[in-house]
Design a protein around this motif. Structure first.
Motif, PDB file in Angstrom:
ATOM      1  N   GLY A  66       0.835  -1.209   0.103  1.00 15.31           N
ATOM      2  CA  GLY A  66      -0.133  -0.016  -0.062  1.00 15.31           C
ATOM      3  C   GLY A  66       0.735   1.135   0.071  1.00 15.31           C
ATOM      4  N   TRP A  67       0.376   2.231   0.732  1.00  8.83           N
ATOM      5  CA  TRP A  67       1.109   3.575   0.678  1.00  8.83           C
ATOM      6  C   TRP A  67       2.247   3.629   1.388  1.00  8.83           C
ATOM      7  N   VAL A  68       2.247   2.960   2.252  1.00  9.59           N
ATOM      8  CA  VAL A  68       3.474   2.904   3.353  1.00  9.59           C
ATOM      9  C   VAL A  68       4.780   2.731   2.496  1.00  9.59           C
ATOM     10  N   VAL A  69       4.650   1.448   1.773  1.00 11.20           N
ATOM     11  CA  VAL A  69       5.766   0.834   1.048  1.00 11.20           C
ATOM     12  C   VAL A  69       5.878   1.876  -0.084  1.00 11.20           C
ATOM     13  N   LEU A  70       4.980   2.576  -0.783  1.00  6.42           N
ATOM     14  CA  LEU A  70       5.159   3.426  -1.885  1.00  6.42           C
ATOM     15  C   LEU A  70       5.739   4.952  -1.313  1.00  6.42           C
ATOM     16  N   LEU A  71       5.505   5.305  -0.194  1.00  7.64           N
ATOM     17  CA  LEU A  71       6.139   6.408   0.443  1.00  7.64           C
ATOM     18  C   LEU A  71       7.512   6.140   0.861  1.00  7.64           C
ATOM     19  N   GLN A  72       7.804   4.788   1.295  1.00  5.36           N
ATOM     20  CA  GLN A  72       9.223   4.695   1.635  1.00  5.36           C
ATOM     21  C   GLN A  72      10.024   4.656   0.144  1.00  5.36           C
ATOM     22  N   LEU A  73       9.358   4.009  -0.592  1.00 10.22           N
ATOM     23  CA  LEU A  73      10.081   4.058  -2.024  1.00 10.22           C
ATOM     24  C   LEU A  73      10.331   5.421  -2.587  1.00 10.22           C
TER      25      LEU A  73
END
Length: 764
Positions: A66-73
């Motif tokens: 979700g958005w957590v992984v996307l923001l980390q990337l």
């Protein structure tokens, strides 16, 4: 045409048995359950297995993050992708106004040019259009070429197979008659040898120019950041700054061998601080010096700038385009992250920060015209000077890192195309497969950077060279993108025309400007590209000649049986793996080996490594087997397929993987022509299973007795009567490269203690 029809229509010299391996967890142990296996004369085993499951798993992993992984990337991408683009404010205004500012309003015209160039090229073209043309997540010139090769048969090496299209990452949807324009273009590409060579030549040129970026980026970034010492102390002469820059460059290339596994988390905070500082200082300068500078958003100032300066304004475009440096790296590094992550980080952090930085510098220069030669550091408030200097030096090192890593990836891609001599590719991360290190290239880049820094000594001349490399790659990317729009995306013709007459036209104008300074340093990237392209052309040309020679002289199935029968009484216990580059059939060097060593191992497997025009091939779909008839020969063929970013040296030993997959092939292979087999053994399923287990045990016994790796070592010479050019190309150019670079066994980590080289001379 169905897969069975397609397979039947394909003619191969060898009569072979081929089956589809089912690796589902619920696969029954008995062979009677396999009712759909048929006899083919092609390599269409394993090709469709787990395709849906693979994609569903990948999609699920993305959705779960979700958005957590996307923001980390997105955060990590700041530390890897934007170093070069983010540090361009260090040198753009000095590059544009190399002869000083003649009119105060010229600053507004140049600022307007910079703002619209950044919006049109990095943001609109790359972030929202070009990133869509990624190849299973990977970008760069080679990715674009690979996409075109998948949708049209424009490759020059005849190793294509129908089964390759069934790889889950191939994602092939050929243009059909519904789109006449796409079909016509596809036909023209496939039927024109000139077009095939031209596309390969253009790919080599783009690759070489991007490698040139990898040389020039560290030079201009480090020199620009170190130039701040001139304002701090008079003791720092130009010589001292140059040598200090050389020291930083040596340190930078020395640490490359440690890899870039944690580069995102390590560098992202530093570059985040950099973007925060340049945007904050830019905003401070706008408020303090000239808030009305924001009126440069009106393109009228561009027109006025050209009216006042005419030819000089056109020449200055070579400095303006430096504001987009690093944009191609943004596309090349997309494989480490994702399209959405890069779009988020660009729009939320990078683009606003550099726009504020340039606007702030312009506002400062409106009141301090004489400071243009060192506009960045001169515009920094006094108390922020030293913190800004430290962060700038660190940011310039990071900027260099992104292009160096990109160069390694590009070389790796060129290797899979057969366009670059063999070099050792070290995969530095198990988490990020695209992160690689190439020792030979690293030290060559270091030497090139040192020579460029010592030779040019200032950012103005390096900027002239840099501009040509940047715009050349941009224009080439646009040309490939237009092909993709027509052939693959099937874009509406009006949108294609709009792209050509806006973005592509602007790039050509910039290209004409940077070429004007060819004699002022602009020749460097072209000379460097010509040198690299010569190496690429020589290697690729002879590589293709070798492949065609083996294809014309491959051994037929009757000859294989004859050779094995002659040595049947002298079969040694053990497994022999014979490596070759030939995908279709058995190479002629096998006959040469038997003629000199008339003994064969109990099981013989011919292995050929094949690079597909895709970035990754799932391990589950990597091995393709077929058996040379009759079964009693115990001779197998294996094609091992890789994408251009796949690691060739997996953690699990290659021979172990090969043997395990061969066992699966044997277990399920006995269901080929089930009725014939049943008649021969009286229809007893137990006897059939016993026969299969005996064959598997025979393979296990051969493996336990020992594995010998037989490596074909082909010496190539020009045939008698060849012209001078051909003799120079083969006898001197290719053989010089071959003698001075790594051999195949070093590239694939084949164990020396169990390797036997078989030499043969090919007259090409």
């Amino acid at each position: 045409m169905s897969s069975s029809d397609a397979a039947t229509s394909t003619t191969h010299v060898l009569e072979e048995e081929v089956v589809t391996i089912n690796q589902d967890e619920n696969t029954p142990k008995t062979l009677a359950a396999n009712k759909l296996l048929r006899r083919y004369d092609s390599l269409d085993i394993e090709s469709a297995k787990l395709a849906r499951r693979y994609h569903h798993a990948a999609a699920a992993s993305t959705e779960n993050g979700g958005w957590v992984v996307l923001l980390q990337l997105a955060f990590q991408s700041i530390g890897v992708v934007y170093g070069d683009l983010g540090t361009s404010p260090l040198y753009v205004f000095p590059g544009v106004f190399s002869n000083g500012i003649k009119d105060e309003d010229d600053i507004l015209g140049v600022l307007s040019l910079i703002l619209y160039t950044l919006t049109l090229l990095p943001l609109l073209k790359y972030v929202f259009i070009v990133l869509r043309a990624n190849d299973n997540g990977d970008g760069g010139t080679f990715a674009l070429y690979s996409l075109i090769c998948r949708y049209a048969k424009v490759g020059l090496i005849p190793s294509e197979e129908m089964e390759d299209q069934n790889v889950s990452t191939f994602q092939l949807e050929l243009p059909d008659n519904r789109t006449q324009r796409a079909s016509k273009l596809k036909s023209k590409l496939e039927n024109s040898n000139f077009t095939k060579y031209f596309l390969l030549f253009a790919t080599m040129l783009g690759t070489s120019m991007l490698i040139g970026d990898g040389v020039l980026t560290p030079c201009i970034s480090v020199l620009s950041s170190m130039s701040g010492l001139k304002l701090a102390t008079q003791a720092m002469t130009e010589d001292r700054i140059v040598w200090a820059s050389v020291g930083i460059l040596i340190f930078l290339f020395t640490i490359q061998r440690f890899g870039t596994d944690k580069v995102g988390y390590t560098f992202a905070p530093i570059l985040s601080v950099w973007f925060f500082l340049i945007s904050g200082i830019g905003l401070y300068n706008i408020i303090k010096h000239d808030p009305l500078v924001i009126k440069a958003i009106n393109p009228k100032y561009i027109v006025d700038y050209f009216r006042r300066n005419q030819k000089e304004a056109w020449i200055s475009l070579g400095g303006v385009v430096l504001s987009t440096t690093g944009t191609e790296a943004l596309f090349a590094d997309v494989g480490h992250f994702s399209v959405r992550a890069i779009q988020i980080s660009t729009c939320s952090v990078v683009y606003p920060s550099i726009m504020l930085a340039y606007t702030g510098q312009a506002s400062y220069l409106r009141k301090h015209i004489s400071d243009v030669d060192n506009a960045f550091y001169a515009s920094v408030p006094g108390r922020m000077y030293w913190p800004m200097f430290v962060v700038a030096v660190m940011a310039s090192i990071i900027a260099s890192q992104s292009l160096i890593s990109g160069t390694f990836s590009i070389i790796q891609q060129s290797l899979s195309l057969g366009c670059f001599p063999r070099v050792k590719v070290v995969h530095t991360s198990t988490k990020y497969p695209g992160q690689v290190y190439i020792p030979e290239i690293n030290y060559l880049l270091m030497l090139a950077c040192i020579f460029v820094t010592l030779g040019f000594r200032n950012t103005t001349k390096i900027g002239n060279a840099y501009g040509i490399a940047v715009v050349f790659v941009m224009a080439l990317t646009s040309a490939f993108l237009v092909l993709i729009m027509i052939l693959i995306w099937k874009t509406h013709v009006l949108l294609i025309i709009a792209y050509v007459f806006t973005i592509f036209a602007v790039e050509l104008v910039y290209l004409s400007s940077v070429l004007y300074k060819f004699d002022q340093g602009g020749y460097l990237p072209l000379a460097f590209a010509m040198f690299l392209m010569t190496i690429m052309f020589v290697w690729n040309d002879v590589y293709r000649r070798k492949y065609h020679f083996e294809l014309q002289h491959k051994i037929s199935s009757e000859k294989v049986k004859e050779i094995v029968d002659e040595t049947n009484s002298q079969r040694l216990p053990g497994l022999a793996i014979f490596y070759s580059e030939l995908v279709h059939g058995i190479p002629p060097i096998f006959k040469h080996y038997v003629a000199n060593v008339p003994v064969l191992h109990s099981i013989l497997v011919f292995v050929s490594f094949k690079s597909l025009p895709i970035s990754k091939v799932p391990i589950e779909e990597r091995f393709l087997f077929r058996r040379v008839q009759p079964k009693e020969l115990q001779v197998f063929r294996c094609v091992v397929r890789y994408g251009y970013t796949d690691a060739r040296n997996e953690e699990e030993p290659f021979e172990k993987m090969l043997v395990e997959r061969l066992k699966e092939f044997i277990r399920e292979g006995y269901c080929i022509n089930e009725e014939e087999e049943s008649n021969e053994i009286g229809g007893n399923e137990d006897e059939l299973n016993e026969q299969v287990e005996r064959d598997v045990e025979y393979l296990d016994k051969a493996w336990r007795c020992g594995v010998v790796h037989l490596m074909g070592e082909q010496e190539v010479v020009a045939a008698k009567g060849a012209n001078v050019v051909k003799r120079l190309l083969i006898d001197y150019g290719y053989n010089f490269l071959k003698r001075n670079l790594r051999q195949t066994n070093n590239v694939f980590d084949i164990p020396h203690k169990r390797m036997l080289k078989v030499g043969m001379t090919y007259q090409l």
